[in-house]
Design a protein around this motif. Structure first.
Motif, mmCIF file in Angstrom:
data_model
loop_
_atom_site.group_PDB
_atom_site.id
_atom_site.type_symbol
_atom_site.label_atom_id
_atom_site.label_comp_id
_atom_site.label_asym_id
_atom_site.label_seq_id
_atom_site.Cartn_x
_atom_site.Cartn_y
_atom_site.Cartn_z
ATOM 1 N N ARG A 197 0.724 -1.651 0.045
ATOM 2 C CA ARG A 197 0.225 -0.120 0.152
ATOM 3 C C ARG A 197 0.963 1.502 0.138
ATOM 4 N N LEU A 198 1.808 0.938 0.744
ATOM 5 C CA LEU A 198 2.783 2.351 0.802
ATOM 6 C C LEU A 198 3.431 2.478 -0.051
ATOM 7 N N LEU A 199 3.716 1.599 -1.834
ATOM 8 C CA LEU A 199 4.085 1.838 -2.915
ATOM 9 C C LEU A 199 3.670 2.549 -3.657
ATOM 10 N N ARG A 200 1.746 2.811 -3.170
ATOM 11 C CA ARG A 200 1.012 2.834 -3.942
ATOM 12 C C ARG A 200 0.818 4.779 -4.038
ATOM 13 N N VAL A 201 1.291 5.105 -3.061
ATOM 14 C CA VAL A 201 0.887 6.820 -2.735
ATOM 15 C C VAL A 201 2.469 7.091 -3.421
ATOM 16 N N PRO A 202 1.668 8.212 -4.058
ATOM 17 C CA PRO A 202 2.370 9.627 -5.331
ATOM 18 C C PRO A 202 3.410 9.949 -3.763
ATOM 19 N N GLY A 203 4.879 10.183 -4.801
ATOM 20 C CA GLY A 203 5.718 11.013 -3.812
ATOM 21 C C GLY A 203 6.580 10.436 -3.085
ATOM 22 N N LYS A 226 12.739 3.495 -2.265
ATOM 23 C CA LYS A 226 14.170 3.782 -1.066
ATOM 24 C C LYS A 226 13.800 5.247 -0.198
ATOM 25 N N SER A 227 12.392 5.287 0.243
ATOM 26 C CA SER A 227 11.415 6.449 0.843
ATOM 27 C C SER A 227 10.715 5.224 1.338
ATOM 28 N N VAL A 228 9.888 3.703 0.573
ATOM 29 C CA VAL A 228 9.594 3.709 1.580
ATOM 30 C C VAL A 228 9.993 1.829 2.502
ATOM 31 N N ASN A 229 10.962 1.898 1.956
ATOM 32 C CA ASN A 229 11.787 1.057 2.662
ATOM 33 C C ASN A 229 12.013 1.924 4.149
ATOM 34 N N ARG A 230 12.972 2.706 4.178
ATOM 35 C CA ARG A 230 12.942 3.708 4.702
ATOM 36 C C ARG A 230 12.445 3.829 5.626
ATOM 37 N N ILE A 231 11.005 4.201 5.215
ATOM 38 C CA ILE A 231 9.546 4.278 6.183
ATOM 39 C C ILE A 231 9.653 3.139 7.335
ATOM 40 N N LEU A 232 9.666 2.589 6.966
ATOM 41 C CA LEU A 232 9.154 0.665 7.038
ATOM 42 C C LEU A 232 9.891 -0.286 8.530
ATOM 43 N N VAL A 240 5.700 7.982 12.203
ATOM 44 C CA VAL A 240 6.547 8.489 11.426
ATOM 45 C C VAL A 240 5.611 9.833 11.392
ATOM 46 N N ARG A 241 6.553 11.137 11.265
ATOM 47 C CA ARG A 241 5.723 12.123 11.017
ATOM 48 C C ARG A 241 6.309 13.007 9.911
ATOM 49 N N LEU A 242 5.437 14.262 8.814
ATOM 50 C CA LEU A 242 5.329 14.899 8.025
ATOM 51 C C LEU A 242 7.349 15.703 7.879
ATOM 52 N N GLU A 243 7.668 15.570 8.970
ATOM 53 C CA GLU A 243 9.675 16.302 8.763
ATOM 54 C C GLU A 243 10.221 14.719 8.671
ATOM 55 N N ASP A 244 9.304 14.287 8.976
ATOM 56 C CA ASP A 244 10.452 12.690 8.615
ATOM 57 C C ASP A 244 10.359 11.921 7.131
ATOM 58 N N LEU A 245 9.223 12.629 6.510
ATOM 59 C CA LEU A 245 9.358 12.663 4.827
ATOM 60 C C LEU A 245 9.886 13.171 4.739
ATOM 61 N N VAL A 246 10.030 14.761 5.137
ATOM 62 C CA VAL A 246 11.168 16.022 4.135
ATOM 63 C C VAL A 246 12.011 14.861 4.384
ATOM 64 N N ALA A 247 12.866 14.738 5.216
ATOM 65 C CA ALA A 247 14.246 14.664 6.028
ATOM 66 C C ALA A 247 14.641 13.223 4.838
ATOM 67 N N LEU A 248 13.708 11.905 4.252
ATOM 68 C CA LEU A 248 13.694 11.553 3.191
ATOM 69 C C LEU A 248 13.369 11.868 2.441
ATOM 70 N N LYS A 249 13.278 13.115 1.661
ATOM 71 C CA LYS A 249 13.910 13.951 0.953
ATOM 72 C C LYS A 249 12.606 13.276 -0.373
#
Length: 425
Positions: A349-355, A359-365, A373-382
Motif C-alpha cells: 500500500r505504501l508503494l501506491r502513494v504518489p511521491g 527507497k523512501s518506503v523501505n526507510r519508512i518501514l 512517522v511524521r511529515l517532518e520525517d518525509l522531508v528528511a527522506l527527501k
C-alpha cells in the motif's frame, strides 16, 4: 574511406538505438579554437553496469548497409544516406585505442544486416571474440544480435558479451508486418527464448559446480552467459498501437524472457519516408510516461492493465495521461484506496502513494519500528511531501477523505500548458 570518416558516419547512425541508456548534455565544441574536446555528435554513451556503475561505451554500428526495408529505419535498403562499413579489425582497434586513452570502459556494437543474418552475426561475434580472446579485453561489451541468426551464433555471442539485445521493433505483430515485412515477432521471441534458456543452463551448471566443490576444490569456474542479461527496444508512435498495447507487450517480455530492460524510442520522421508513417514526431512526454509506467511494473507491483485503465474520454482509451505521471493518475482514479496510513499499512500500500519511491518506503518501514512517522520525517527522506500529503495519514497529519477533489489535485500537479508543449515537437 578513412577510419575517422567511417567513425563519423557509423557513430551517428548508432544514435537511433536506445537500448543503451545515454546521458544528455548540451552541445559544446572546440572547433572554434577555444576549449578542449566536444560534446557534439555521437559516439560515446553512458550505460549502467549490473552493479550500478555508470560506464562510458563506444557506441557504433559495424555497418549501416542493410538488406532489409524497414519503413521507419534511416538505414533501410532504399534510404539515400551515406554508407560505411568497418572491418572487424577496425572495430577492435578503435575499441582498444579508445580504452587505452581512458575515453571508454566498453563497447556497444550494433549493425545493419549485410549478405545474411548469419554472416552479420558472425562478424559481430568475431569482434567480441577477438577483444576477449586475442587481446584479453576486460571491459563491458553489449552486442545487438540479429534475431534470424543461427542459435549457435547467439550462444557464441553470449560467451563474450556482457549483455545481448534483440529489438522487438514494434509492439504488435500486425504493426511489424505492415512496416517491416521481413521481420517476425515469432522469430524475435524465439531468439529471446534461446538466450533465456542458455542463461538458465549456465546458472544450473554453476549451482552444480558449487555442490561438488568439496570433491574438486580447484575446479575451473563455469563461465557465465551474458551476465548482464538481455534487453530490447520498441519504437512508439510509428503506428496506431495504444499505450495499453505497448505496456502489455512490455509486461509479456519481462515475464516470458526475463529481460533486464525494455527501452522505448519515440518515432522521429526520416527523409523520404513511407506514406504509412506519421509526418510528425511522437511526443517525448509520451515516451517519458511509458518509462515511468515501465518502472511501476518492474518495481512497484502495478499490473500493466491497471496503469492505463479508467480513461474518461473514449478517444483516450488505452492511452496514458500526459499531464500527470501514471502513479498519480492511478491514485486520482482510485481515491477510495486512500488515505494510506504510513505507520500501519503494509509495503504494497505504501508503494501506491504518489511521491514515495521504493527507497523512501523501505526507510519508512525501518523507521516506524522505533518511532511514529511524521511529515517532518518525509522531508528528511527527501520524499515529495506536497504530492504525498493528500494521500497519507501519519502522526501529525490526518486529511479528510473529501478535503480536496481529484480535479483540484490534478490541476495542482499538472504542468502549465507552455511546459507541456515544450516536450511535444
Amino acid at each position: 574511406m578513412e577510419t575517422i570518416d567511417k567513425l563519423a558516419i557509423l557513430a551517428d547512425a548508432a544514435k537511433y538505438d536506445a537500448s543503451c541508456a545515454s546521458s544528455g548534455t548540451t552541445s559544446r565544441s572546440s572547433l572554434g579554437g577555444r576549449g578542449v574536446g566536444s560534446a557534439e555528435g555521437s559516439g560515446i554513451c553512458h550505460a549502467y553496469a549490473p552493479d550500478g556503475r555508470c560506464i562510458s561505451l563506444l557506441k557504433i554500428l559495424l555497418t549501416n548497409f542493410c538488406i532489409y526495408e524497414c519503413s521507419y529505419c534511416i538505414n533501410r535498403n532504399s534510404s539515400n544516406v551515406r554508407r560505411a562499413r568497418f572491418t572487424t579489425k577496425e572495430v577492435v582497434d578503435l575499441t582498444l585505442d579508445f580504452y587505452k586513452r581512458n575515453y571508454i570502459e566498453g563497447l556497444f556494437l550494433s549493425s545493419g544486416v549485410i549478405q545474411s543474418a548469419d554472416y552479420t552475426m558472425a562478424q559481430l561475434v568475431e569482434v567480441a571474440r577477438s577483444l576477449r580472446v586475442d587481446h584479453d579485453f576486460r571491459g563491458y561489451i553489449h552486442l545487438k544480435t540479429i534475431p534470424d541468426a543461427d542459435g549457435e551464433l547467439l550462444a557464441d555471442a553470449g560467451k563474450y558479451a556482457d549483455r545481448l539485445s534483440i529489438n522487438v521493433e514494434l509492439p504488435t505483430q500486425t504493426a511489424l508486418h505492415d512496416l517491416a515485412p521481413e521481420k517476425d515477432h515469432r522469430t524475435i521471441k524465439l531468439s529471446m527464448a534461446r538466450i533465456r534458456s542458455r542463461q538458465e543452463e549456465q546458472a544450473e551448471a554453476r549451482r552444480a559446480a558449487r555442490r561438488i566443490t568439496n570433491a574438486r576444490p580447484k575446479a575451473a569456474p563455469v563461465e557465465r552467459f551474458a551476465p548482464a542479461g538481455q534487453s530490447t527496444q520498441m519504437i512508439i508512435g510509428a503506428e496506431p498501437s495504444t499505450d495499453a498495447d505497448i505496456l502489455s507487450t512490455t509486461a509479456d517480455l519481462y515475464s516470458s524472457y526475463r529481460l533486464k530492460r525494455v527501452y522505448f524510442s519515440a518515432f522521429s520522421p526520416i527523409p523520404d519516408a513511407s506514406a504509412k508513417l506519421p509526418a510528425r514526431r511522437t511526443s517525448l512526454i509520451r515516451e517519458h510516461r511509458l518509462y515511468q509506467s515501465d518502472w511501476l511494473i518492474r518495481f512497484y507491483g502495478y499490473r500493466h492493465d491497471e496503469i492505463t485503465a479508467g480513461a474518461d474520454d473514449a478517444s483516450a482509451a488505452g492511452m496514458l495521461d500526459l499531464e500527470v505521471d501514471p502513479k498519480l493518475a492511478w491514485a486520482l482514479r482510485n481515491r477510495a484506496y486512500f488515505p494510506v496510513n504510513l505507520n500501519r499499512d503494509d509495503r504494497e500500500r505504501l508503494l501506491r502513494v504518489p511521491g514515495l519511491g521504493v527507497k523512501s518506503v523501505n526507510r519508512i518501514l525501518a523507521m516506524r519500528r522505533w518511532q511514529k512517522v511524521r511529515l517532518e520525517d518525509l522531508v528528511a527522506l527527501k520524499a515529495s511531501v506536497k504530492k504525498a500529503m493528500p494521500f497519507v495519514i501519519c502522526a501529525n497529519h490526518h486529511p479528510g477523505l473529501g478535503d480536496v477533489s481529484s480535479a483540484r489535485l490534478r490541476s495542482r500537479f499538472a504542468p502549465p500548458a507552455a511546459a507541456q508543449q515544450s516536450f511535444d515537437f
